[in-house]
Design a protein around this motif. Sequence first.
Motif, short mmCIF file in Angstrom:
data_model
loop_
_atom_site.label_atom_id
_atom_site.label_comp_id
_atom_site.label_asym_id
_atom_site.label_seq_id
_atom_site.Cartn_x
_atom_site.Cartn_y
_atom_site.Cartn_z
N TYR A 182 0.79 -1.24 0.00
CA TYR A 182 0.00 0.00 0.00
C TYR A 182 0.83 1.29 0.00
O TYR A 182 0.37 2.32 -0.49
N PHE A 183 2.04 1.23 0.58
CA PHE A 183 2.82 2.46 0.69
C PHE A 183 4.09 2.44 -0.16
O PHE A 183 4.74 3.47 -0.35
N GLY A 184 4.45 1.25 -0.67
CA GLY A 184 5.57 1.14 -1.61
C GLY A 184 6.95 1.08 -0.98
O GLY A 184 7.95 1.16 -1.67
N GLY A 244 4.04 1.04 -4.87
CA GLY A 244 3.23 -0.06 -4.35
C GLY A 244 2.52 -0.77 -5.49
O GLY A 244 2.60 -0.36 -6.65
N ASN A 261 -3.49 5.31 -2.97
CA ASN A 261 -2.80 4.06 -2.62
C ASN A 261 -3.76 2.88 -2.50
O ASN A 261 -3.36 1.78 -2.10
N LYS A 280 -0.71 -0.98 -6.39
CA LYS A 280 -1.71 -0.22 -7.15
C LYS A 280 -1.05 0.81 -8.06
O LYS A 280 -1.46 0.99 -9.21
N LYS A 281 -0.01 1.47 -7.57
CA LYS A 281 0.66 2.47 -8.40
C LYS A 281 1.41 1.83 -9.56
O LYS A 281 1.52 2.41 -10.64
N LEU A 333 -4.33 8.55 0.56
CA LEU A 333 -4.73 7.18 0.91
C LEU A 333 -5.52 6.54 -0.23
O LEU A 333 -5.29 5.37 -0.59
#
Length: 699
Positions: free
Chosen positions: A13-15, A571, A81, A573-574, A78
């Motif tokens: 989530y935060f990479g 992360g 992410n 999703k990115k 958020l």
Amino acid sequence: MEEKRLLSTLKEYFGYDSFRPLQKKIITSIFEGKDNMVIMPTGGGKSICYQLPALLLPELTLVISPLIALMKDQVDGLTANGISAAFINSTQTESEQEDIYKRIEENSLKLLYVAPESLQIIDRFLSDGKISLIAIDEAHCISSWGHDFRPAYTQLGYLKNRFPSTPIVALTATADKATREDICNQLNIPHAQKHVASFDRKNLSLEVRPGTKRLEQILQFVETRKKESGIIYCLSRKNTEEVAAKLKAKGFKAEAYHAGLGHEERTQIQDDFINDSKQIICATIAFGMGIDKSNIRWVIHYNMPKNLEGYYQEIGRAGRDGLASETMLFHSYADVVQLQKFASNSKNEAVQIAKLDRMKQYSEALTCRRKILLNYFGELKQEDCGNCDICRNPPQFFDGTILAQKALSCIYRLKGAEPITVLIDVLRGAQNEAVLEKNYQQLTTYGIGKETSWRDWQQYIIQLINLGYIEIAFHKHNHLQLTSLSKAVLFESKKVQLAKIPTQQEIQESAEKVSKSKDNSLFEKLRQLRLKLAQEEGIPAYLIFNDATLKEMEKKRPMTDDDFMQINGVGRKKMQDYGYQFIKEIIAFSKEKRTKKKTSKGNTFKATKELLDEGLSVEEIAVKRKLATTTVYSHLAKLYEDGEQIDLHQFVSGPDLEAVRKAQIELEDPPALKTYYEHFEESISYWSIRLALTILKKE
């Protein structure tokens, strides 16, 4: 909670592949159901301490935050992410709030941001089992000992009574020992685990300059940073507007931001700054920005802040991505006087005065500034930092006894009944109304310091105040008066060491820097791609990737999905949303780079010569080539020495050339440039002397 799951959630989530110092310890304590007090500098990773647990805890995490702009920023980040988050405040419609209540009921929301004033709105939806964690951001606002006390925060003490089995985590970037204790007591969490991270933001350079010709210095500073975002803090609304207007007139995208603007206008200015539509915000110190923008590259304090906590928090808004960033503070005697008045009207006057004194000591220090700052927050540091103006250019001391005696004698003759401005005017033999009206031209000390500039006298007198030989009678219109220590200097031959004041030329040369990012660098191309994607999606650019992540892409050049996922800040999703476009840009740039030849040193001189032949001035060449003017002058001298057809006489006046020729004969050994400069008492610039010597050498 097992470490493997924590790390996989952090990357997903935060990479990030690993936790920063203290993050894992705080998160583990939260999962153990303990209350926690977190003191972590801006940009130190406070948010992850409650955002990551929120993803893994069964119910809702409630976040108390003081500013609407900050809440919106956090929720946007958020959501980008892939995390389910929302905020509630008084500006929303009833249907928008109903939608959020529905998500609370369905347990589909992981984080809910609320201002302290809006707590009662959601109270009916919450019960002791419904909330897994309560996070209180900017927790220093609850303490009257803190630098930003907000009465609305005082109600938050009821949360522990209302939700006794829910852990509370209080977070702030700045709080001294007394404030930390007060926060825990006010929140009814006296036994909270305390976590104090290092306050040392090594990526921030610290600089203090005399508060003379501030606007000129700011314009010079921003000229070489045209693509960087920055904040200028001012003491008054009028100053914010004046500085913003001056910057706009020079073509910069700048706006004033203060409490006198309407809510909608302030919101628009903040959004424009966040989205990089506006580059510079000139804000009042009293008005918190509340912006979680990671790519602010510099912060300037046009006026001196009232305490070190506020100063530290404000400079902390620069370089939150960990990249090198600059901070500059202008220090002036007039600011101290103004802040002294503000403090004397406050409820806790003694505390405010004491904190102002510490701020003043920091500004006037001649030792490593980072040591002073860290010591203030209880983090004792022995070695110098190497990244502040004092470390980079340690002051040179000289025997200033005669200067001190002149100043002290003059104060004695003025009977301690005049402020610094009149004192300097008398020392320099000024013939203005303030002097002549009181017949000060009759004093024996009138004009005894005329060989020293007004600016230098101001700085020497401030040093004498710091050394304890002079005191300011604030209650008597800021008159300067002698202390008991001054007698030893006047009558007992006590020596006084003063620090040499840097010349305007030296300040200018140290300030002129080559622009950090070149238009054709990979970083710049990735930055442009990021901006394009951000505009298409209507979100701030740094929420896609921050500058530190782009810098790592530039360095490592990932060209496959697996390599791209190894970059810090990427992360899952990115990677899915943006990986293809960024990898494509990196591959294209690498191909283009291979086909280009490197520019040789000779070509850089040649480029300067060509622009000079086109009729451009030295300043125009410096701007066009993104070089310091001093570098352009050195090119001209070298080209002339190498036999190029350049008329150096156009840059050196006839009288200056003759003066240097005469000095060459008078000074026995051909000395260093600095000796010539001092010989002329700074009346001829460094570069006029250098070019004159080049001409004379050829002759």
